[in-house]
Scaffold this active site. Structure first.
Site, PDB file in Angstrom:
ATOM      1  N   GLY A 140       0.823  -1.207   0.000  1.00 49.91           N
ATOM      2  CA  GLY A 140       0.000   0.000   0.000  1.00 49.91           C
ATOM      3  C   GLY A 140       0.860   1.262   0.000  1.00 49.91           C
ATOM      4  O   GLY A 140       0.545   2.236  -0.689  1.00 49.91           O
TER       5      GLY A 140
ATOM      6  N   GLN B 272      -6.895   1.074   4.064  1.00 51.98           N
ATOM      7  CA  GLN B 272      -7.648   0.621   5.243  1.00 51.98           C
ATOM      8  C   GLN B 272      -9.101   0.316   4.872  1.00 51.98           C
ATOM      9  O   GLN B 272      -9.740  -0.540   5.486  1.00 51.98           O
ATOM     10  CB  GLN B 272      -7.582   1.691   6.340  1.00 51.98           C
ATOM     11  CG  GLN B 272      -7.970   1.221   7.719  1.00 51.98           C
ATOM     12  CD  GLN B 272      -7.114   0.076   8.236  1.00 51.98           C
ATOM     13  OE1 GLN B 272      -7.615  -0.995   8.548  1.00 51.98           O
ATOM     14  NE2 GLN B 272      -5.813   0.278   8.309  1.00 51.98           N
TER      15      GLN B 272
ATOM     16  N   THR C 101      10.225  -7.773 -11.803  1.00 51.67           N
ATOM     17  CA  THR C 101       9.524  -9.027 -12.052  1.00 51.67           C
ATOM     18  C   THR C 101       8.350  -9.170 -11.096  1.00 51.67           C
ATOM     19  O   THR C 101       8.484  -8.933  -9.898  1.00 51.67           O
ATOM     20  CB  THR C 101      10.497 -10.213 -11.870  1.00 51.67           C
ATOM     21  OG1 THR C 101      11.562 -10.042 -12.810  1.00 51.67           O
ATOM     22  CG2 THR C 101       9.813 -11.544 -12.102  1.00 51.67           C
TER      23      THR C 101
ATOM     24  N   CYS D 253       2.806   1.831  12.352  1.00 46.19           N
ATOM     25  CA  CYS D 253       4.052   2.447  11.906  1.00 46.19           C
ATOM     26  C   CYS D 253       4.633   3.379  12.952  1.00 46.19           C
ATOM     27  O   CYS D 253       5.690   3.930  12.772  1.00 46.19           O
ATOM     28  CB  CYS D 253       3.809   3.207  10.616  1.00 46.19           C
ATOM     29  SG  CYS D 253       2.798   2.285   9.469  1.00 46.19           S
TER      30      CYS D 253
HETATM   31  C1  LIG Z   1      -1.592  -0.003   6.236  1.00 47.62           C
HETATM   32  C2  LIG Z   1      -1.829   1.284   5.537  1.00 47.62           C
HETATM   33  C3  LIG Z   1      -0.920   1.770   4.585  1.00 47.62           C
HETATM   34  C4  LIG Z   1       0.372   1.063   4.260  1.00 47.62           C
HETATM   35  O1  LIG Z   1       0.142  -0.140   3.592  1.00 47.62           O
HETATM   36  P1  LIG Z   1       1.319  -1.247   3.531  1.00 47.62           P
HETATM   37  O2  LIG Z   1       0.790  -2.268   2.589  1.00 47.62           O
HETATM   38  O3  LIG Z   1       1.477  -1.754   4.918  1.00 47.62           O
HETATM   39  O4  LIG Z   1       2.526  -0.555   3.011  1.00 47.62           O
HETATM   40  C5  LIG Z   1      -1.214   2.959   3.958  1.00 47.62           C
HETATM   41  N1  LIG Z   1      -2.345   3.629   4.236  1.00 47.62           N
HETATM   42  C6  LIG Z   1      -3.244   3.198   5.125  1.00 47.62           C
HETATM   43  C7  LIG Z   1      -4.480   3.992   5.387  1.00 47.62           C
HETATM   44  C8  LIG Z   1      -3.021   2.008   5.806  1.00 47.62           C
HETATM   45  O5  LIG Z   1      -3.905   1.580   6.720  1.00 47.62           O
END
Ligand SMILES: *Cc1c(COP(=O)(O)O)cnc(C)c1O
Length: 391
Positions: free
Chosen positions: A74, A185, A243, A331
């Site tokens: 994400g 999310q 890849t 995070c």
């Molecule tokens: C978890 C999250 C991310 C990051 O996604 P990852 O796949 O863990 O890098 C970004 N934005 C929101 C709103 C999230 O909840």
């Protein structure tokens, strides 16, 4: 603490891989292991799996398959959307201004910060209301003729509030500005039809909806100006070199189709549990408040603040008692600063430091929530009592 009595209440941080997702992925690790870019049989087999997955995800989003770009998470999708659109539009039109909300995930906020510091973009933050919701009127106040891209999240990871994305997307479309939404999310819970939403760019991450970690997707509406931020091979229509991670892509597509099949049942399961938490905790604990919108929030998401409590101590105490929760954003673990999101929502540091996020999943059992509700009040009061002792 025996393993069986532990309760996982942190589904906004990550979810277990669904058994059907695991089964769908397995052949692509060691049997159909070709490189999708290769010409031969193994390559064709892998490419077919990637394109089947792309088609399945496009069906869910109501878009063309070539509007889906596979990424590694994400965060990468957010980076590609923001950096890719900002740089493309500066190159083409000289636009030098970005708009993001003040309550975005770091994947958006820090990317905007980096574009400001390294690339010289001007950034305006849209402030939320006290529920963490972003309103079109607030966005309208900061939009400019030279705005290169706008990014407003679909649902907030810390407080669960859901935004009315289509209003803001329409505003940007009228102004000729590409609109990105971080739906990482929201992806497991809310409608993702990109026409109904009206968005130009939309980020997803598989591990938030019972898919594997390390894979994500970015929807890019046809004709959206975007430059690649990961250069090399011509994979993903030249927008993302490297890849393909075939098994993870297959798993993400399977997980998203399961959201379509099971999403309503999952919400029906978690909603009453969520509402019990939201109702009981402020009732049974003094100086406790729900954060985020009381009703317009993700169906599995409950979040709180407790005045005068150290949120990290509360998490540690809960962990000892067998409950895995979060202070808001995975995070930010170990960060002693109060959450910027909660401060932007108007909470003072003394409240914001005592934050707790409880996020439910398809396996969360009602009796676990009973047990959680029975231990939390004493735990909060104990931590408050300790906090006033000065040595
Ligand atoms: C978890 C999250 C991310 C990051 O996604 P990852 O796949 O863990 O890098 C970004 N934005 C929101 C709103 C999230 O909840």
């Amino acid at each position: 603490m025996a393993e069986t009595t532990r309760v996982y209440l942190d589904h906004a941080a990550s979810t277990p891989v669904h058994p059907d997702v695991l089964e769908a992925m397995l052949p692509y690790f060691s049997e159909a292991y070709g490189n999708p870019s290769s010409v031969h049989y193994w390559g064709q087999q892998a490419e077919a799996a990637v394109e089947r997955s792309r088609g399945a995800m496009a069906d869910v989003l109501g878009c063309a398959p070539q509007e889906i770009i596979f990424t590694a998470c994400g965060s990468e999708s957010d980076n590609l959307a923001l950096r890719g659109a900002a740089l493309a539009r500066r190159m083409k039109h000289g636009h030098n201004h970005l708009v993001v909300s003040a309550v975005e995930h770091h994947a958006v906020l820090k990317t905007a910060e980096s574009l400001a510091q390294i690339e010289g973009f001007k950034v305006d933050l849209v402030e939320p209301d006290n529920f963490g919701e972003i309103h079109a009127e607030a966005l309208a106040r900061v939009l400019r003729p030279d705005t290169a891209v706008v990014s407003i999240m679909y649902a907030n990871n810390e407080v669960g509030t859901v935004n009315q994305i289509s209003d803001m997307a329409q505003l940007c479309r009228d102004a000729g500005v590409p609109f990105h939404t971080d739906a990482v999310q929201a992806g497991g819970h809310l409608p993702l039809d990109v026409e109904a939403l009206g968005v130009d760019l939309l980020s997803l991450g598989a591990h938030k909806f019972y898919g594997p970690k390390g894979v994500g997707a970015l929807y890019v509406r046809a004709d959206t100006e975007l430059v690649s931020t990961l250069t090399g091979g011509s994979q993903e229509f030249g927008l993302r070199a490297g890849t393909h991670n075939v098994p993870l892509i297959v798993g993400m597509a399977k997980a998203l189709s399961l959201v379509q099949e099971e999403g309503q049942a999952r919400a029906n399961h978690t909603l009453p549990l969520r509402d019990r938490l939201i109702r009981d905790i402020p009732d049974t604990i003094p100086q406790a408040r729900v954060t985020g919108h009381p009703t317009n929030r993700l169906p599995n998401h409950a979040s709180f603040v407790f005045e005068g409590v150290d949120g990290n101590q509360l998490l540690a105490a809960l962990d000892l008692a067998g409950f895995a929760c979060s202070s808001g954003s995975a995070c930010k673990t170990g960060d002693p600063e109060p959450s910027q999101v909660l401060l932007a929502m108007g909470l003072t540091a003394d409240w914001a430091l005592g934050s707790l996020r409880v996020t439910l999943g398809r396996d969360t059992e009602s009796h676990s929530i009973d047990r959680f509700l029975s231990v939390l009040p004493d735990m909060v009061q104990r931590l408050r009592a300790q906090a006033v002792v000065h040595w």
